[in-house]
Design a protein around this motif. Structure first.
Motif, mmCIF file in Angstrom:
data_model
loop_
_atom_site.group_PDB
_atom_site.id
_atom_site.type_symbol
_atom_site.label_atom_id
_atom_site.label_comp_id
_atom_site.label_asym_id
_atom_site.label_seq_id
_atom_site.Cartn_x
_atom_site.Cartn_y
_atom_site.Cartn_z
ATOM 1 N N ILE A 109 42.537 37.332 41.897
ATOM 2 C CA ILE A 109 42.113 37.136 40.502
ATOM 3 C C ILE A 109 42.861 38.105 39.593
ATOM 4 N N LYS A 110 43.068 39.330 40.036
ATOM 5 C CA LYS A 110 43.832 40.305 39.238
ATOM 6 C C LYS A 110 45.236 39.787 38.955
ATOM 7 N N LYS A 111 45.862 39.184 39.972
ATOM 8 C CA LYS A 111 47.228 38.680 39.800
ATOM 9 C C LYS A 111 47.289 37.573 38.754
ATOM 10 N N PRO A 121 48.607 39.076 33.847
ATOM 11 C CA PRO A 121 49.622 38.649 32.871
ATOM 12 C C PRO A 121 49.013 38.184 31.543
ATOM 13 N N SER A 122 47.897 37.478 31.613
ATOM 14 C CA SER A 122 47.243 36.999 30.388
ATOM 15 C C SER A 122 46.707 38.158 29.562
ATOM 16 N N ASN A 137 36.372 49.517 35.105
ATOM 17 C CA ASN A 137 35.775 49.465 36.447
ATOM 18 C C ASN A 137 35.540 48.023 36.900
ATOM 19 N N ARG A 138 35.084 47.187 35.983
ATOM 20 C CA ARG A 138 34.872 45.776 36.330
ATOM 21 C C ARG A 138 36.187 45.099 36.691
ATOM 22 N N LEU A 139 37.222 45.373 35.890
ATOM 23 C CA LEU A 139 38.525 44.776 36.171
ATOM 24 C C LEU A 139 39.087 45.263 37.500
#
Length: 71
Positions: free
Chosen positions: A20-22, A26-27, A11-13
């Motif tokens: 920021i998600k982009k 990948p990391s 939920n936080r993600l």
């Protein structure tokens, strides 16, 4: 990690801004891939044969035997 903690993390993600998600995705994906590779390596090592001692002396003996001149 229990299900409640995992759900909270997801939920936080999901709540992060898209930019920021982009950057983060990948990391995180690379990290998870490395963890899976490590798990696979450990599993294959576990199933590869008889266990060997990991003491310093035992390892040094194995190295010496492996590198000793063959007669």
């Amino acid at each position: 990690m229990n299900t409640t903690k995992m759900d909270a993390l997801i939920n936080r993600l999901q709540g992060l801004p898209e930019d920021i998600k982009k950057v983060l995705a990948p990391s995180l994906n690379e990290y998870l891939n490395k963890l899976e590779d490590l798990r696979d390596t450990i599993e294959s090592s576990k199933n590869s044969g008889a266990p060997i001692s990991l003491s310093k002396d035992a390892l040094l003996q194995r190295i010496y035997k492996k590198n000793a001149p063959q007669m």
